[in-house]
Design a protein around this motif. Sequence first.
Motif, PDB file in Angstrom:
ATOM      1  N   LEU A  43       0.830  -1.204   0.000  1.00 54.51           N
ATOM      2  CA  LEU A  43       0.000   0.000   0.000  1.00 54.51           C
ATOM      3  C   LEU A  43       0.865   1.255   0.000  1.00 54.51           C
ATOM      4  O   LEU A  43       0.578   2.219  -0.716  1.00 54.51           O
ATOM      5  CB  LEU A  43      -0.941  -0.001   1.210  1.00 54.51           C
ATOM      6  N   LEU A  44       1.937   1.225   0.778  1.00 55.14           N
ATOM      7  CA  LEU A  44       2.847   2.361   0.822  1.00 55.14           C
ATOM      8  C   LEU A  44       3.460   2.612  -0.557  1.00 55.14           C
ATOM      9  O   LEU A  44       3.527   3.750  -1.028  1.00 55.14           O
ATOM     10  CB  LEU A  44       3.942   2.104   1.863  1.00 55.14           C
ATOM     11  N   MET A  45       3.886   1.549  -1.217  1.00 55.76           N
ATOM     12  CA  MET A  45       4.462   1.678  -2.560  1.00 55.76           C
ATOM     13  C   MET A  45       3.428   2.220  -3.544  1.00 55.76           C
ATOM     14  O   MET A  45       3.734   3.082  -4.372  1.00 55.76           O
ATOM     15  CB  MET A  45       5.001   0.326  -3.045  1.00 55.76           C
ATOM     16  N   LEU A  46       2.206   1.719  -3.464  1.00 56.88           N
ATOM     17  CA  LEU A  46       1.145   2.193  -4.354  1.00 56.88           C
ATOM     18  C   LEU A  46       0.874   3.677  -4.143  1.00 56.88           C
ATOM     19  O   LEU A  46       0.741   4.436  -5.110  1.00 56.88           O
ATOM     20  CB  LEU A  46      -0.143   1.387  -4.132  1.00 56.88           C
ATOM     21  N   LYS A  47       0.820   4.111  -2.890  1.00 52.65           N
ATOM     22  CA  LYS A  47       0.564   5.522  -2.597  1.00 52.65           C
ATOM     23  C   LYS A  47       1.694   6.407  -3.136  1.00 52.65           C
ATOM     24  O   LYS A  47       1.449   7.472  -3.705  1.00 52.65           O
ATOM     25  CB  LYS A  47       0.402   5.748  -1.084  1.00 52.65           C
ATOM     26  N   LYS A  48       2.936   5.952  -2.973  1.00 51.70           N
ATOM     27  CA  LYS A  48       4.072   6.720  -3.491  1.00 51.70           C
ATOM     28  C   LYS A  48       4.005   6.828  -5.014  1.00 51.70           C
ATOM     29  O   LYS A  48       4.222   7.902  -5.578  1.00 51.70           O
ATOM     30  CB  LYS A  48       5.389   6.081  -3.078  1.00 51.70           C
ATOM     31  N   MET A  49       3.682   5.719  -5.659  1.00 57.80           N
ATOM     32  CA  MET A  49       3.581   5.736  -7.124  1.00 57.80           C
ATOM     33  C   MET A  49       2.422   6.624  -7.580  1.00 57.80           C
ATOM     34  O   MET A  49       2.534   7.311  -8.592  1.00 57.80           O
ATOM     35  CB  MET A  49       3.422   4.315  -7.668  1.00 57.80           C
ATOM     36  N   VAL A  63      -1.972  -1.401 -10.982  1.00 60.79           N
ATOM     37  CA  VAL A  63      -0.631  -1.352 -10.396  1.00 60.79           C
ATOM     38  C   VAL A  63      -0.619  -2.087  -9.058  1.00 60.79           C
ATOM     39  O   VAL A  63       0.363  -2.756  -8.723  1.00 60.79           O
ATOM     40  CB  VAL A  63      -0.162   0.120 -10.246  1.00 60.79           C
ATOM     41  N   LYS A  64      -1.706  -1.993  -8.319  1.00 60.94           N
ATOM     42  CA  LYS A  64      -1.814  -2.693  -7.031  1.00 60.94           C
ATOM     43  C   LYS A  64      -1.618  -4.196  -7.219  1.00 60.94           C
ATOM     44  O   LYS A  64      -0.923  -4.848  -6.437  1.00 60.94           O
ATOM     45  CB  LYS A  64      -3.178  -2.400  -6.405  1.00 60.94           C
ATOM     46  N   GLN A  65      -2.225  -4.755  -8.275  1.00 60.31           N
ATOM     47  CA  GLN A  65      -2.072  -6.184  -8.555  1.00 60.31           C
ATOM     48  C   GLN A  65      -0.626  -6.524  -8.918  1.00 60.31           C
ATOM     49  O   GLN A  65      -0.091  -7.536  -8.468  1.00 60.31           O
ATOM     50  CB  GLN A  65      -3.002  -6.595  -9.696  1.00 60.31           C
ATOM     51  N   ILE A  66      -0.004  -5.680  -9.709  1.00 60.35           N
ATOM     52  CA  ILE A  66       1.382  -5.922 -10.108  1.00 60.35           C
ATOM     53  C   ILE A  66       2.301  -5.869  -8.890  1.00 60.35           C
ATOM     54  O   ILE A  66       3.179  -6.724  -8.722  1.00 60.35           O
ATOM     55  CB  ILE A  66       1.832  -4.903 -11.176  1.00 60.35           C
ATOM     56  N   ILE A  67       2.086  -4.884  -8.033  1.00 64.05           N
ATOM     57  CA  ILE A  67       2.910  -4.758  -6.828  1.00 64.05           C
ATOM     58  C   ILE A  67       2.758  -5.990  -5.950  1.00 64.05           C
ATOM     59  O   ILE A  67       3.741  -6.521  -5.422  1.00 64.05           O
ATOM     60  CB  ILE A  67       2.540  -3.472  -6.056  1.00 64.05           C
ATOM     61  N   ALA A  68       1.529  -6.483  -5.794  1.00 62.17           N
ATOM     62  CA  ALA A  68       1.285  -7.677  -4.977  1.00 62.17           C
ATOM     63  C   ALA A  68       1.997  -8.895  -5.567  1.00 62.17           C
ATOM     64  O   ALA A  68       2.609  -9.684  -4.836  1.00 62.17           O
ATOM     65  CB  ALA A  68      -0.210  -7.936  -4.851  1.00 62.17           C
ATOM     66  N   GLU A  69       1.937  -9.050  -6.880  1.00 62.45           N
ATOM     67  CA  GLU A  69       2.624 -10.166  -7.543  1.00 62.45           C
ATOM     68  C   GLU A  69       4.130 -10.080  -7.331  1.00 62.45           C
ATOM     69  O   GLU A  69       4.779 -11.076  -6.983  1.00 62.45           O
ATOM     70  CB  GLU A  69       2.339 -10.158  -9.049  1.00 62.45           C
ATOM     71  N   GLN A  70       4.686  -8.894  -7.554  1.00 62.20           N
ATOM     72  CA  GLN A  70       6.127  -8.706  -7.403  1.00 62.20           C
ATOM     73  C   GLN A  70       6.565  -8.939  -5.955  1.00 62.20           C
ATOM     74  O   GLN A  70       7.610  -9.549  -5.704  1.00 62.20           O
ATOM     75  CB  GLN A  70       6.539  -7.293  -7.843  1.00 62.20           C
ATOM     76  N   SER A  71       5.773  -8.475  -5.028  1.00 58.97           N
ATOM     77  CA  SER A  71       6.079  -8.657  -3.615  1.00 58.97           C
ATOM     78  C   SER A  71       6.102 -10.136  -3.242  1.00 58.97           C
ATOM     79  O   SER A  71       6.996 -10.597  -2.529  1.00 58.97           O
ATOM     80  CB  SER A  71       5.052  -7.909  -2.772  1.00 58.97           C
ATOM     81  N   ALA A  72       5.126 -10.879  -3.733  1.00 52.84           N
ATOM     82  CA  ALA A  72       5.071 -12.319  -3.448  1.00 52.84           C
ATOM     83  C   ALA A  72       6.280 -13.037  -4.049  1.00 52.84           C
ATOM     84  O   ALA A  72       6.897 -13.888  -3.396  1.00 52.84           O
ATOM     85  CB  ALA A  72       3.777 -12.910  -3.996  1.00 52.84           C
ATOM     86  N   ALA A 109       9.152  -8.513 -17.494  1.00 52.68           N
ATOM     87  CA  ALA A 109       7.708  -8.731 -17.472  1.00 52.68           C
ATOM     88  C   ALA A 109       6.999  -7.562 -16.783  1.00 52.68           C
ATOM     89  O   ALA A 109       5.973  -7.074 -17.266  1.00 52.68           O
ATOM     90  CB  ALA A 109       7.385 -10.047 -16.758  1.00 52.68           C
ATOM     91  N   MET A 110       7.579  -7.082 -15.671  1.00 54.54           N
ATOM     92  CA  MET A 110       6.962  -5.957 -14.975  1.00 54.54           C
ATOM     93  C   MET A 110       6.988  -4.706 -15.851  1.00 54.54           C
ATOM     94  O   MET A 110       6.001  -3.977 -15.927  1.00 54.54           O
ATOM     95  CB  MET A 110       7.671  -5.674 -13.655  1.00 54.54           C
ATOM     96  N   GLN A 111       8.089  -4.477 -16.514  1.00 55.63           N
ATOM     97  CA  GLN A 111       8.189  -3.302 -17.377  1.00 55.63           C
ATOM     98  C   GLN A 111       7.155  -3.352 -18.490  1.00 55.63           C
ATOM     99  O   GLN A 111       6.509  -2.349 -18.799  1.00 55.63           O
ATOM    100  CB  GLN A 111       9.599  -3.204 -17.959  1.00 55.63           C
ATOM    101  N   ASN A 112       6.967  -4.515 -19.076  1.00 58.89           N
ATOM    102  CA  ASN A 112       5.965  -4.657 -20.136  1.00 58.89           C
ATOM    103  C   ASN A 112       4.547  -4.413 -19.609  1.00 58.89           C
ATOM    104  O   ASN A 112       3.721  -3.790 -20.280  1.00 58.89           O
ATOM    105  CB  ASN A 112       6.069  -6.023 -20.804  1.00 58.89           C
ATOM    106  N   LYS A 113       4.273  -4.915 -18.403  1.00 58.25           N
ATOM    107  CA  LYS A 113       2.952  -4.691 -17.808  1.00 58.25           C
ATOM    108  C   LYS A 113       2.739  -3.201 -17.528  1.00 58.25           C
ATOM    109  O   LYS A 113       1.667  -2.658 -17.794  1.00 58.25           O
ATOM    110  CB  LYS A 113       2.808  -5.478 -16.506  1.00 58.25           C
ATOM    111  N   MET A 114       3.772  -2.562 -16.986  1.00 57.21           N
ATOM    112  CA  MET A 114       3.654  -1.134 -16.660  1.00 57.21           C
ATOM    113  C   MET A 114       3.484  -0.301 -17.932  1.00 57.21           C
ATOM    114  O   MET A 114       2.755   0.686 -17.934  1.00 57.21           O
ATOM    115  CB  MET A 114       4.880  -0.653 -15.880  1.00 57.21           C
ATOM    116  N   LYS A 115       4.104  -0.734 -19.005  1.00 57.83           N
ATOM    117  CA  LYS A 115       3.985  -0.010 -20.279  1.00 57.83           C
ATOM    118  C   LYS A 115       2.541  -0.035 -20.782  1.00 57.83           C
ATOM    119  O   LYS A 115       2.072   0.927 -21.382  1.00 57.83           O
ATOM    120  CB  LYS A 115       4.925  -0.640 -21.311  1.00 57.83           C
ATOM    121  N   THR A 116       1.832  -1.144 -20.534  1.00 55.13           N
ATOM    122  CA  THR A 116       0.440  -1.237 -20.983  1.00 55.13           C
ATOM    123  C   THR A 116      -0.508  -0.434 -20.092  1.00 55.13           C
ATOM    124  O   THR A 116      -1.562  -0.009 -20.555  1.00 55.13           O
ATOM    125  CB  THR A 116      -0.043  -2.701 -21.034  1.00 55.13           C
TER     126      THR A 116
END
Length: 147
Positions: A43-49, A63-72, A109-116
């Motif tokens: 949540l902190l990362m999402l708020k900063k972004m 982005v919240k879903q991507i952050i959760a995936e990356q965190s896991a 993979a994260m960069q490609n997701k963020m690009k979309t």
Amino acid sequence: MKKLIIATLLFVGLTAFAQEGKDMGHRQDRDGMEKMSPEQRNLLMLKKMTLELDLNSKQQEQVKQIIAEQSAKRDAMKAERMAKKQDNEKPTADEHFAMQIKMLDNQIAMQNKMKTILLQEQFKDWKSIRENFHERNYEKRGERNRE
């Protein structure tokens, strides 16, 4: 002569004390983040972004879903490293190479997701923020290795 010796001892003592305080600050910051739950860190990362990139609500959800995936993924990789560390196993060169490839694949993979998800200008800002973050971390690692 006595005054010179006392002044030198005082200077050395103050310098050593100042360096201890600086090191403790790093540990306290890290301990604060480690005491947070994964959900709090996400949540902190999402708020900063959201603040840095001016994300709309739809982008925030994605982005919240991507952050959760990356965190896991990051937590799983950390747990794996810690298990090997407790067994006093150092990774072989091939294992280290495989870990690096896996990490880079995750970043691509994260960069490609963020690009979309992000608009073109937001994506440029995001890449810039990431580059600055990586540069600061690289400099910090270098400082720690020199001490």
